[in-house]
Design an enzyme around this catalytic site. Structure first.
Site, mmCIF file in Angstrom:
data_model
loop_
_atom_site.group_PDB
_atom_site.id
_atom_site.type_symbol
_atom_site.label_atom_id
_atom_site.label_comp_id
_atom_site.label_asym_id
_atom_site.label_seq_id
_atom_site.Cartn_x
_atom_site.Cartn_y
_atom_site.Cartn_z
ATOM 1 N N LYS A 1 -10.892 -1.056 -1.613
ATOM 2 C CA LYS A 1 -10.649 -2.015 -0.542
ATOM 3 C C LYS A 1 -11.827 -1.890 0.429
ATOM 4 O O LYS A 1 -12.272 -0.768 0.664
ATOM 5 C CB LYS A 1 -9.348 -1.679 0.204
ATOM 6 C CG LYS A 1 -8.112 -1.670 -0.697
ATOM 7 C CD LYS A 1 -6.936 -0.987 0.013
ATOM 8 C CE LYS A 1 -5.777 -0.763 -0.952
ATOM 9 N NZ LYS A 1 -4.658 -0.003 -0.378
ATOM 10 N N LYS B 1 -8.546 7.646 5.474
ATOM 11 C CA LYS B 1 -7.361 6.864 5.095
ATOM 12 C C LYS B 1 -7.759 5.635 4.280
ATOM 13 O O LYS B 1 -8.601 4.844 4.728
ATOM 14 C CB LYS B 1 -6.566 6.458 6.332
ATOM 15 C CG LYS B 1 -5.832 7.641 6.942
ATOM 16 C CD LYS B 1 -4.879 7.225 8.044
ATOM 17 C CE LYS B 1 -4.158 8.438 8.588
ATOM 18 N NZ LYS B 1 -3.326 8.127 9.740
ATOM 19 N N ASP C 1 0.883 -1.160 0.000
ATOM 20 C CA ASP C 1 0.000 0.000 0.000
ATOM 21 C C ASP C 1 0.931 1.222 0.000
ATOM 22 O O ASP C 1 2.120 1.091 0.323
ATOM 23 C CB ASP C 1 -0.855 -0.056 1.275
ATOM 24 C CG ASP C 1 -1.694 1.173 1.460
ATOM 25 O OD1 ASP C 1 -2.393 1.571 0.523
ATOM 26 O OD2 ASP C 1 -1.641 1.750 2.572
ATOM 27 N N LEU C 2 0.425 2.385 -0.364
ATOM 28 C CA LEU C 2 1.307 3.558 -0.433
ATOM 29 C C LEU C 2 1.212 4.412 0.835
ATOM 30 O O LEU C 2 2.142 4.449 1.648
ATOM 31 C CB LEU C 2 0.960 4.387 -1.680
ATOM 32 C CG LEU C 2 1.799 5.637 -1.911
ATOM 33 C CD1 LEU C 2 3.270 5.307 -2.099
ATOM 34 C CD2 LEU C 2 1.286 6.378 -3.156
ATOM 35 N N ASP C 3 0.044 5.057 0.994
ATOM 36 C CA ASP C 3 -0.113 5.980 2.113
ATOM 37 C C ASP C 3 -0.157 5.221 3.435
ATOM 38 O O ASP C 3 -1.004 4.359 3.629
ATOM 39 C CB ASP C 3 -1.405 6.795 1.918
ATOM 40 C CG ASP C 3 -1.634 7.773 3.048
ATOM 41 O OD1 ASP C 3 -0.648 8.196 3.676
ATOM 42 O OD2 ASP C 3 -2.793 8.105 3.308
ATOM 43 N N GLU D 1 0.044 -3.479 4.563
ATOM 44 C CA GLU D 1 -1.094 -2.545 4.629
ATOM 45 C C GLU D 1 -1.222 -1.898 6.007
ATOM 46 O O GLU D 1 -0.962 -2.539 7.019
ATOM 47 C CB GLU D 1 -2.385 -3.335 4.387
ATOM 48 C CG GLU D 1 -3.071 -3.062 3.100
ATOM 49 C CD GLU D 1 -3.688 -1.672 2.948
ATOM 50 O OE1 GLU D 1 -3.992 -1.308 1.789
ATOM 51 O OE2 GLU D 1 -3.869 -0.933 3.959
ATOM 52 N N ASP D 2 -1.647 -0.633 6.001
ATOM 53 C CA ASP D 2 -1.853 0.044 7.289
ATOM 54 C C ASP D 2 -3.338 0.181 7.646
ATOM 55 O O ASP D 2 -3.652 0.642 8.735
ATOM 56 C CB ASP D 2 -1.211 1.440 7.286
ATOM 57 C CG ASP D 2 -1.957 2.411 6.392
ATOM 58 O OD1 ASP D 2 -2.356 2.003 5.281
ATOM 59 O OD2 ASP D 2 -2.144 3.562 6.808
ATOM 60 N N SER E 1 -2.584 0.660 -4.377
ATOM 61 C CA SER E 1 -3.017 1.887 -3.682
ATOM 62 C C SER E 1 -4.297 2.438 -4.285
ATOM 63 O O SER E 1 -4.535 2.306 -5.487
ATOM 64 C CB SER E 1 -1.901 2.933 -3.811
ATOM 65 O OG SER E 1 -2.385 4.218 -3.488
ATOM 66 N N ALA E 2 -5.101 3.093 -3.441
ATOM 67 C CA ALA E 2 -6.329 3.743 -3.921
ATOM 68 C C ALA E 2 -6.035 5.081 -4.586
ATOM 69 O O ALA E 2 -6.906 5.662 -5.226
ATOM 70 C CB ALA E 2 -7.272 3.959 -2.743
ATOM 71 N N THR F 1 1.358 10.354 3.392
ATOM 72 C CA THR F 1 0.741 11.456 2.638
ATOM 73 C C THR F 1 -0.529 11.959 3.329
ATOM 74 O O THR F 1 -1.099 12.954 2.898
ATOM 75 C CB THR F 1 0.394 11.032 1.191
ATOM 76 O OG1 THR F 1 -0.215 9.744 1.241
ATOM 77 C CG2 THR F 1 1.606 10.998 0.311
HETATM 78 P P1 B16 Z 1 -6.015 10.428 -4.408
HETATM 79 P P2 B16 Z 1 -3.562 4.408 -0.103
HETATM 80 C C1 B16 Z 1 -5.234 6.507 -0.320
HETATM 81 O O1 B16 Z 1 -3.956 5.950 -0.459
HETATM 82 C C2 B16 Z 1 -5.247 7.475 0.854
HETATM 83 O O2 B16 Z 1 -5.019 6.775 2.058
HETATM 84 C C3 B16 Z 1 -6.602 8.153 0.938
HETATM 85 O O3 B16 Z 1 -6.623 9.067 2.015
HETATM 86 C C4 B16 Z 1 -6.882 8.883 -0.391
HETATM 87 O O4 B16 Z 1 -8.174 9.496 -0.348
HETATM 88 C C5 B16 Z 1 -6.809 7.864 -1.523
HETATM 89 O O5 B16 Z 1 -5.539 7.238 -1.520
HETATM 90 C C6 B16 Z 1 -7.065 8.517 -2.870
HETATM 91 O O6 B16 Z 1 -6.022 9.425 -3.152
HETATM 92 O O7 B16 Z 1 -6.936 11.569 -4.094
HETATM 93 O O8 B16 Z 1 -4.570 10.821 -4.508
HETATM 94 O O9 B16 Z 1 -6.483 9.649 -5.611
HETATM 95 O O10 B16 Z 1 -3.555 4.269 1.400
HETATM 96 O O11 B16 Z 1 -4.560 3.486 -0.768
HETATM 97 O O12 B16 Z 1 -2.182 4.289 -0.696
HETATM 98 MG MG MG Z 2 -2.814 3.147 3.381
#
Ligand code: B16
Ligand code: MG
Length: 220
Positions: A147, A47, A11-13, A171-172, A116-117, A19
């Site tokens: 997810k 998140k 996962d990224l964030d 994953e967090d 990542s989302a 972020t």
């Molecule tokens: P964006 P992850 C997610 O990242 C973030 O945790 C979430 O807060 C954010 O809304 C989502 O990505 C979408 O991000 O606006 O940059 O498309 O934890 O899945 O890496």
């Molecule tokens: Mg995350």
């Protein structure tokens, strides 16, 4: 060893980089403009959630109704500010221990994927200077189902032709752990064991974590 574990999906964030603080600054700025009281505690609910769903949660908090077109404009406005923040990022923001762990995986021929989302994931990986580590990048531009749907992880394994049982996910978020388990993969939580209850194992972060430990905690 390679047969048992061929792929690590990150996962990224919250796993590679934090972020969430930049998402918060950008959402807070939007909430202020809309006259909505939005706190760091509220931000926890966003998140791992998609951009549009995050906006809907903020509008719910403020008791505001918007049309689909208005929501799109608001989401775009937030993203413009968010991108301004992430364009200032550099390698110093990679979370401790991540870089040596990625290098060790690469040295041992274990494939690396992102799950990542975020639609901004490629920009962030480039800013951090680690895009080249990734054999596959699955992000919010490629998948539609959030997810705990397993799509974001199964697609990464599919793209690389690797069976789900030979993959581990880091994953967090609880929804991400659930997604990994639904995909039939191993799941290692990054954060607090209290929150990430169903994971095969939980680590506080990648500092003092390495490949040998990973194989050990997964019983491989
Ligand atoms: P964006 P992850 C997610 O990242 C973030 O945790 C979430 O807060 C954010 O809304 C989502 O990505 C979408 O991000 O606006 O940059 O498309 O934890 O899945 O890496
Ligand atoms: Mg995350």
């Amino acid at each position: 060893m390679e047969k048992q574990l061929q792929l690590a999906i990150f996962d990224l964030d919250g796993v590679i980089v934090d972020t969430a603080k930049y998402h918060f600054l950008a959402w807070k700025r939007l909430a202020d403009e809309l006259g909505i009281h939005f706190t760091e505690r509220d931000n926890e609910r966003l998140k791992g959630v998609s951009r549009m769903r995050s906006l809907e949660i903020i509008l719910e908090i403020g008791g505001k109704q918007k049309t689909a077109a208005e929501k799109q404009e608001l989401a775009n406005r937030k993203n413009t500010w968010y991108v301004e923040y992430i364009m200032q990022m550099d390698a110093s923001e990679i979370l401790p221990g991540v870089l040596p762990f990625l290098q060790e995986l690469k040295d041992n021929n274990i494939k690396i994927a992102l799950g990542s989302a975020s639609k901004n994931a490629p920009t962030i990986l480039n800013r951090l200077g680690i895009a080249a580590f990734f054999d596959a990048i699955v992000d919010g531009n490629l998948v539609t189902k959030a997810k705990p749907d397993p799509e974001v992880f199964t697609l990464g394994a599919e793209l690389l032709g690797i069976a789900p049982e030979a993959a581990v996910v880091f994953e967090d978020a609880q929804a991400g752990i659930e997604a990994a388990l639904r995909a039939g993969m191993k799941a290692i939580g990054v954060g607090s064991p209290g929150i990430l209850q169903n994971a095969h194992h939980v680590i506080p972060g990648f500092e003092s974590f390495d490949l040998a430990q990973m194989l050990k905690v997964l019983g491989l």
